[in-house]
Design a protein around this motif. Structure first.
Motif, PDB file in Angstrom:
ATOM      1  N   LEU A 154       3.838   9.282   7.412  1.00 12.76           N
ATOM      2  CA  LEU A 154       3.359   8.141   8.196  1.00 12.76           C
ATOM      3  C   LEU A 154       1.871   7.968   7.954  1.00 12.76           C
ATOM      4  N   TYR A 155       1.385   6.717   8.120  1.00 16.13           N
ATOM      5  CA  TYR A 155      -0.061   6.493   8.179  1.00 16.13           C
ATOM      6  C   TYR A 155      -0.307   5.343   9.143  1.00 16.13           C
ATOM      7  N   PRO A 156      -1.415   5.401   9.895  1.00 16.08           N
ATOM      8  CA  PRO A 156      -1.630   4.411  10.948  1.00 16.08           C
ATOM      9  C   PRO A 156      -2.065   3.041  10.457  1.00 16.08           C
ATOM     10  N   GLY A 157      -2.397   2.912   9.176  1.00 18.37           N
ATOM     11  CA  GLY A 157      -2.845   1.630   8.635  1.00 18.37           C
ATOM     12  C   GLY A 157      -4.263   1.716   8.117  1.00 18.37           C
ATOM     13  N   GLY A 158      -4.591   0.850   7.151  1.00 19.10           N
ATOM     14  CA  GLY A 158      -5.934   0.830   6.583  1.00 19.10           C
ATOM     15  C   GLY A 158      -6.022   1.619   5.290  1.00 19.10           C
ATOM     16  N   GLU A 159      -6.991   1.235   4.442  1.00 19.65           N
ATOM     17  CA  GLU A 159      -7.142   1.860   3.123  1.00 19.65           C
ATOM     18  C   GLU A 159      -7.521   3.333   3.241  1.00 19.65           C
ATOM     19  N   HIS A 160      -8.435   3.659   4.173  1.00 20.38           N
ATOM     20  CA  HIS A 160      -8.876   5.050   4.311  1.00 20.38           C
ATOM     21  C   HIS A 160      -7.715   5.933   4.737  1.00 20.38           C
ATOM     22  N   ALA A 161      -6.933   5.483   5.723  1.00 18.37           N
ATOM     23  CA  ALA A 161      -5.775   6.265   6.180  1.00 18.37           C
ATOM     24  C   ALA A 161      -4.750   6.402   5.071  1.00 18.37           C
TER      25      ALA A 161
ATOM     26  N   VAL B 226      15.455  16.288   3.207  1.00 15.23           N
ATOM     27  CA  VAL B 226      14.321  15.421   3.511  1.00 15.23           C
ATOM     28  C   VAL B 226      13.185  16.313   4.007  1.00 15.23           C
ATOM     29  N   VAL B 227      11.990  16.154   3.437  1.00 12.33           N
ATOM     30  CA  VAL B 227      10.831  16.945   3.838  1.00 12.33           C
ATOM     31  C   VAL B 227       9.822  16.012   4.493  1.00 12.33           C
ATOM     32  N   VAL B 228       9.489  16.277   5.752  1.00 12.67           N
ATOM     33  CA  VAL B 228       8.599  15.422   6.536  1.00 12.67           C
ATOM     34  C   VAL B 228       7.211  16.033   6.577  1.00 12.67           C
ATOM     35  N   ASP B 229       6.193  15.183   6.394  1.00 11.48           N
ATOM     36  CA  ASP B 229       4.818  15.655   6.238  1.00 11.48           C
ATOM     37  C   ASP B 229       4.118  15.881   7.581  1.00 11.48           C
ATOM     38  N   THR B 230       4.758  16.610   8.468  1.00  5.83           N
ATOM     39  CA  THR B 230       4.162  17.023   9.733  1.00  5.83           C
ATOM     40  C   THR B 230       5.097  18.047  10.356  1.00  5.83           C
ATOM     41  N   GLU B 231       4.728  18.585  11.513  1.00  2.00           N
ATOM     42  CA  GLU B 231       5.646  19.468  12.228  1.00  2.00           C
ATOM     43  C   GLU B 231       6.459  18.629  13.203  1.00  2.00           C
TER      44      GLU B 231
ATOM     45  N   ILE C 199       0.844  -1.207   0.000  1.00  3.07           N
ATOM     46  CA  ILE C 199       0.000   0.000   0.000  1.00  3.07           C
ATOM     47  C   ILE C 199       0.871   1.246   0.000  1.00  3.07           C
ATOM     48  N   ALA C 200       1.893   1.252   0.881  1.00  3.77           N
ATOM     49  CA  ALA C 200       2.773   2.407   0.968  1.00  3.77           C
ATOM     50  C   ALA C 200       3.496   2.659  -0.349  1.00  3.77           C
ATOM     51  N   ASN C 201       3.971   1.570  -0.984  1.00  3.22           N
ATOM     52  CA  ASN C 201       4.690   1.719  -2.255  1.00  3.22           C
ATOM     53  C   ASN C 201       3.775   2.259  -3.350  1.00  3.22           C
ATOM     54  N   ASP C 202       2.525   1.774  -3.375  1.00  5.65           N
ATOM     55  CA  ASP C 202       1.577   2.252  -4.389  1.00  5.65           C
ATOM     56  C   ASP C 202       1.288   3.744  -4.206  1.00  5.65           C
ATOM     57  N   VAL C 203       1.105   4.162  -2.941  1.00  4.22           N
ATOM     58  CA  VAL C 203       0.837   5.574  -2.658  1.00  4.22           C
ATOM     59  C   VAL C 203       1.995   6.436  -3.137  1.00  4.22           C
ATOM     60  N   VAL C 204       3.222   6.044  -2.771  1.00  9.06           N
ATOM     61  CA  VAL C 204       4.397   6.831  -3.153  1.00  9.06           C
ATOM     62  C   VAL C 204       4.546   6.880  -4.668  1.00  9.06           C
TER      63      VAL C 204
ATOM     64  N   LEU D 228       6.832   6.172   2.702  1.00  9.03           N
ATOM     65  CA  LEU D 228       5.653   6.199   3.552  1.00  9.03           C
ATOM     66  C   LEU D 228       5.696   4.991   4.475  1.00  9.03           C
ATOM     67  N   GLN D 229       5.559   5.212   5.767  1.00  8.86           N
ATOM     68  CA  GLN D 229       5.654   4.131   6.742  1.00  8.86           C
ATOM     69  C   GLN D 229       4.332   3.938   7.465  1.00  8.86           C
ATOM     70  N   LYS D 230       3.943   2.664   7.629  1.00 11.82           N
ATOM     71  CA  LYS D 230       2.784   2.352   8.463  1.00 11.82           C
ATOM     72  C   LYS D 230       3.260   2.324   9.916  1.00 11.82           C
ATOM     73  N   ARG D 231       2.731   3.260  10.701  1.00  7.24           N
ATOM     74  CA  ARG D 231       3.165   3.371  12.092  1.00  7.24           C
ATOM     75  C   ARG D 231       2.074   4.060  12.887  1.00  7.24           C
ATOM     76  N   ALA D 232       1.733   3.513  14.040  1.00  8.98           N
ATOM     77  CA  ALA D 232       0.620   4.051  14.826  1.00  8.98           C
ATOM     78  C   ALA D 232       0.890   5.471  15.285  1.00  8.98           C
ATOM     79  N   LYS D 233       2.103   5.760  15.757  1.00  4.91           N
ATOM     80  CA  LYS D 233       2.451   7.108  16.179  1.00  4.91           C
ATOM     81  C   LYS D 233       3.936   7.345  15.929  1.00  4.91           C
ATOM     82  N   PRO D 234       4.344   8.601  15.725  1.00  9.98           N
ATOM     83  CA  PRO D 234       5.751   8.886  15.402  1.00  9.98           C
ATOM     84  C   PRO D 234       6.690   8.476  16.526  1.00  9.98           C
ATOM     85  N   ASP D 235       7.903   8.086  16.135  1.00 14.46           N
ATOM     86  CA  ASP D 235       8.940   7.804  17.119  1.00 14.46           C
ATOM     87  C   ASP D 235       9.373   9.126  17.761  1.00 14.46           C
TER      88      ASP D 235
END
Length: 513
Positions: free
Chosen positions: A100-107, A166-171, A30-35, A134-141
């Protein structure tokens, strides 16, 4: 290229060391397809074709000036080792996107929309998007945002592509940015810093520049970085000497403390400057109120077509560019309804998901234009994959502005000529009042003008007066700001029948023959 960790050329890292586990494989796929889809478009705002202008857009001299200042590819002032740099000027050239995304098609769909927007932001800032992760991860490290395994994988991607940012998609928290930079060995920029950089490039007015600088300093203050003894600038007491006594010796004010103090002083000065500019805008607003000129505010997501719509409604000729945050400085133009009533249209700065709170605060004085409006035209890009998400993001920011909740809102679905009719219908069913337009083709613009005319407040007092010929100024004001039913020239003066506001009616009654 899209980085696929299970490829033989890119061995799996400890973070993805379970290739036989179906769930992990599905998440990676899923992550590879999104990217891959994000990179195929590589910045929706700038790679979908050049900006298309209409006759309403005028000569676009500002756009020619901005294009002449685009960054030159291949030039860089960056050092090889990012840790050698104490404070850095943001310079984007060749970037890798991270999310990052927490998992699932909607996310995953939401992550794709956000990552596409990040690519558009990066390209608007003048960079070239090379790859993404893009990494599947519940919350950032808390230490490196991605975790040590994925961060090491990102370092391999950066080295393979030759990226310098590197540009990260959050603050990012300051500690996360430092931790990630220490692993990938190139500059790490978060979404907030990227948006601030675009604002710094596009601000032109004195107030706009001051607002952006204030937001940048607020962002920079907790992120200053220094190293050890070299940062000490002063010696407190008599270090190494005698006579001062115990407890009075120390390193004194370090360079980083000195710079923090200078930044705070500069921020205080900028706040005073912005506050000093507010009375000028307030005076103009009061002048409009005194002359009963209603204001229509245009607000919406960045690149939704607000400036194009302003040009279509008024022939204003303001800058139009197929880029994010092309317009920063608010533009106010006069317009007239079919029955002759004058009103103003105010084009405001665009919004975006997770708009940095520093910018909301810095531009609060400008955004107050919306809270003072008689009508809000909420412009939406109907061709966007997630127009509902854009609407919610705009309303989240508008909710922080006093008075907005009392302003009537009309959702203007723009870019109808290229939008999916099913998406347009879906938004129309969701929103209470909508109008479908295309600022480019002119579709629906006449209907929008009629809607604006119907929504504007009408003069409250009915008049039938004869005004002496010596007071032609009052006759002119009736033409400009009132509703004139009949006008007749008599021997003693001009007879006017119609409707005006209470203040003008009082003036007319005092001079009436």
């Amino acid at each position: 290229m899209t980085h696929i960790p299970t490829d033989p050329e890119h061995p799996a890292t400890p973070a993805a060391a379970t290739p036989d586990e179906p769930a992990a494989r599905d998440a990676q796929a899923i992550a590879n397809d999104v990217v891959a889809r994000v990179l195929a478009r590589a910045g929706t705002a700038r790679s979908e074709g050049a900006t298309v202008h209409t006759a309403h857009d005028g000569d676009q001299l500002d756009l020619a000036e901005r294009s002449a200042l685009r960054r030159v590819a291949g030039l860089s002032t960056e050092l090889d080792d990012v840790t050698e740099v104490e404070y850095r000027q943001l310079r984007l050239e060749k970037v890798v996107l991270v999310g990052l995304y927490p998992g699932g098609e909607h996310a995953a769909r939401e992550a794709e929309v956000s990552l596409r927007e990040l690519a558009a932001l990066a390209e608007t800032a003048g960079s070239q998007v090379l790859d993404g992760l893009l990494q599947k991860r519940a919350k950032p490290d808390p230490g490196t945002f991605l975790g040590s395994g994925k961060a090491a994988e990102l370092a391999d991607v950066v080295a393979a592509t030759g990226a310098d940012t590197v540009v990260v998609d959050t603050e990012l928290a300051p500690s996360q940015r430092r931790g990630l930079e220490d692993i990938v060995k190139v500059k790490v920029v978060d979404r907030t810093a990227l948006i601030l950089d675009i604002f710094a490039q596009h601000a032109k007015s004195r107030e706009g520049k001051a607002q952006v600088e204030l937001a940048q300093l607020e962002y920079l203050l907790p992120r200053l970085r220094g190293w050890g003894e070299s940062m000490s600038r002063q010696a407190g007491g008599q270090v190494g000497g005698a006579g001062a006594g115990m407890g009075s010796r120390g390193p004194g004010e370090t360079k980083i403390e000195l710079d923090r103090r200078r930044i705070r002083n500069r921020m205080a000065k900028l706040r005073r400057e912005i506050a000093a500019m507010a009375p000028s805008r307030e005076t103009k607003r009061l002048d409009r109120r005194r002359h009963a000129i209603p204001n229509v505010a245009i607000a919406g997501y960045t690149n939704a077509g607000k400036s194009s719509l302003l040009n279509a409604l008024t022939d204003a000729g303001v800058l139009v560019e197929n880029a994010l945050f092309a317009t920063l400085d608010p533009t106010v133009r006069r317009a007239r309804t079919e029955d002759g009533r004058v009103y103003t249209l105010a084009d405001t700065v665009g919004f975006v998901r997770h708009l940095p709170h520093q910018l909301v605060e810095a531009f609060r004085s400008t955004l107050e234009e919306v809270g003072d409006a008689a009508l809000l035209l909420h412009v939406v890009d109907a061709s966007h994959p997630d127009p509902e998400g854009q609407i919610d993001a705009v309303r989240e920011v508008l909710a922080e502005i006093p008075g907005v909740e009392d302003v009537p809102e009309v959702v203007v679905l723009n870019k109808a000529d290229v939008a999916d009719p099913e998406v347009v219908g879906r938004v129309q069913r969701r929103e209470r009042r909508t109008v479908v337009v295309s600022a480019h083709s002119g579709e629906g613009v006449a209907e929008l003008k009629a809607l604006v005319a119907a929504e504007l407040p009408r003069p409250a007092v009915e008049i039938d007066v004869v005004v002496p010929y010596s007071r032609g100024d009052l006759v002119h004001r009736v033409h400009e700001n009132g509703e004139l039913a009949t006008e007749e020239h008599l021997a003693e003066g001009t007879r006017l029948q119609g409707r005006v506001d209470a203040a003008l009616a009082a003036e007319l009654s005092r001079v009436a023959v």
